[in-house]
Structure formats: structure tokens, C-alpha cells
Design a protein around this motif. Structure first.
Motif, mmCIF file in Angstrom:
data_model
loop_
_atom_site.group_PDB
_atom_site.id
_atom_site.type_symbol
_atom_site.label_atom_id
_atom_site.label_comp_id
_atom_site.label_asym_id
_atom_site.label_seq_id
_atom_site.Cartn_x
_atom_site.Cartn_y
_atom_site.Cartn_z
ATOM 1 N N GLU A 1 0.833 -1.206 0.000
ATOM 2 C CA GLU A 1 0.000 0.000 0.000
ATOM 3 C C GLU A 1 0.867 1.254 0.000
ATOM 4 O O GLU A 1 0.545 2.243 -0.648
ATOM 5 C CB GLU A 1 -0.905 0.014 1.235
ATOM 6 N N LEU A 2 1.960 1.221 0.754
ATOM 7 C CA LEU A 2 2.828 2.392 0.869
ATOM 8 C C LEU A 2 3.540 2.701 -0.439
ATOM 9 O O LEU A 2 3.764 3.862 -0.777
ATOM 10 C CB LEU A 2 3.847 2.185 1.985
ATOM 11 N N ARG A 3 3.912 1.669 -1.177
ATOM 12 C CA ARG A 3 4.629 1.889 -2.432
ATOM 13 C C ARG A 3 3.757 2.576 -3.477
ATOM 14 O O ARG A 3 4.264 3.196 -4.400
ATOM 15 C CB ARG A 3 5.157 0.572 -2.973
ATOM 16 N N GLU A 4 2.442 2.475 -3.332
ATOM 17 C CA GLU A 4 1.517 3.107 -4.266
ATOM 18 C C GLU A 4 1.335 4.597 -3.986
ATOM 19 O O GLU A 4 0.822 5.315 -4.824
ATOM 20 C CB GLU A 4 0.166 2.398 -4.214
ATOM 21 N N LYS A 5 1.762 5.052 -2.821
ATOM 22 C CA LYS A 5 1.587 6.450 -2.434
ATOM 23 C C LYS A 5 2.735 7.311 -2.955
ATOM 24 O O LYS A 5 3.832 6.830 -3.199
ATOM 25 C CB LYS A 5 1.498 6.576 -0.916
ATOM 26 N N SER A 6 2.445 8.611 -3.064
ATOM 27 C CA SER A 6 3.470 9.558 -3.497
ATOM 28 C C SER A 6 4.374 9.903 -2.303
ATOM 29 O O SER A 6 3.986 9.686 -1.151
ATOM 30 C CB SER A 6 2.817 10.823 -4.036
ATOM 31 N N PRO A 7 5.557 10.447 -2.581
ATOM 32 C CA PRO A 7 6.449 10.835 -1.473
ATOM 33 C C PRO A 7 5.810 11.844 -0.515
ATOM 34 O O PRO A 7 6.035 11.770 0.699
ATOM 35 C CB PRO A 7 7.662 11.430 -2.179
ATOM 36 N N GLU A 8 5.011 12.757 -1.032
ATOM 37 C CA GLU A 8 4.358 13.740 -0.147
ATOM 38 C C GLU A 8 3.367 13.050 0.780
ATOM 39 O O GLU A 8 3.280 13.387 1.967
ATOM 40 C CB GLU A 8 3.660 14.827 -0.973
ATOM 41 N N GLU A 9 2.607 12.099 0.257
ATOM 42 C CA GLU A 9 1.662 11.361 1.092
ATOM 43 C C GLU A 9 2.403 10.554 2.150
ATOM 44 O O GLU A 9 1.945 10.451 3.295
ATOM 45 C CB GLU A 9 0.820 10.419 0.234
ATOM 46 N N LEU A 10 3.551 10.014 1.764
ATOM 47 C CA LEU A 10 4.345 9.248 2.726
ATOM 48 C C LEU A 10 4.897 10.145 3.825
ATOM 49 O O LEU A 10 4.945 9.748 4.993
ATOM 50 C CB LEU A 10 5.487 8.527 2.010
ATOM 51 N N ARG A 11 5.312 11.348 3.473
ATOM 52 C CA ARG A 11 5.829 12.275 4.493
ATOM 53 C C ARG A 11 4.737 12.670 5.482
ATOM 54 O O ARG A 11 4.989 12.760 6.690
ATOM 55 C CB ARG A 11 6.425 13.512 3.836
ATOM 56 N N THR A 12 3.525 12.900 4.994
ATOM 57 C CA THR A 12 2.431 13.235 5.911
ATOM 58 C C THR A 12 2.079 12.031 6.783
ATOM 59 O O THR A 12 1.794 12.186 7.970
ATOM 60 C CB THR A 12 1.190 13.740 5.165
#
Length: 68
Positions: free
Chosen positions: A5-16
């Protein structure tokens, strides 16, 4: 939260998500210090989820650096 699931997210979404997980870990540590925590396993889960997000962010950064 799993790595797929995390790999599908953008870097900005991961930072939040990482910021949210760090806040949750802080609140759990505070609850533990005051004796208000009911499920101590939540602390371990929050720490591991934060580490998982950091790992995915590092993978994405390395991939971006390799493509340039």
C-alpha cells in the motif's frame, strides 16, 4: 499498513503519513508515562509502521537518484 500500500503512495503522502505516525508514537509514549495506555502493543506497531514508511521513502529517493 503494509509495504504494498505504501509503495503506491506519493512521497508527499508518505511524508504526511510519517508525521502522523510520529505524533501517534509520541502520544502513546505520553500515555505510557502517565499509565493511561491500555494496549502496549500499539507502541510497537506505531514504531514499525514509521520505520516502514521511512524505508519506502528511502527506496523512492534511491530510485529517483538512479534515474537521473
Amino acid at each position: 499498513m503494509n509495504a504494498k500500500e505504501l509503495r503506491e503512495k506519493s512521497p508527499e503522502e508518505l511524508r504526511t503519513a510519517l508525521a502522523d505516525l510520529k505524533k501517534a508514537a509520541f502520544n502513546l509514549r505520553f500515555q505510557q508515562a502517565t499509565g493511561a495506555i491500555e494496549n502496549t502493543a500499539q507502541m510497537k506497531k506505531a514504531r514499525r509502521d514509521a520505520a516502514r514508511v521511512k524505508t519506502i521513502l528511502n527506496e523512492k529517493a534511491a530510485a529517483a537518484a538512479g534515474n537521473e
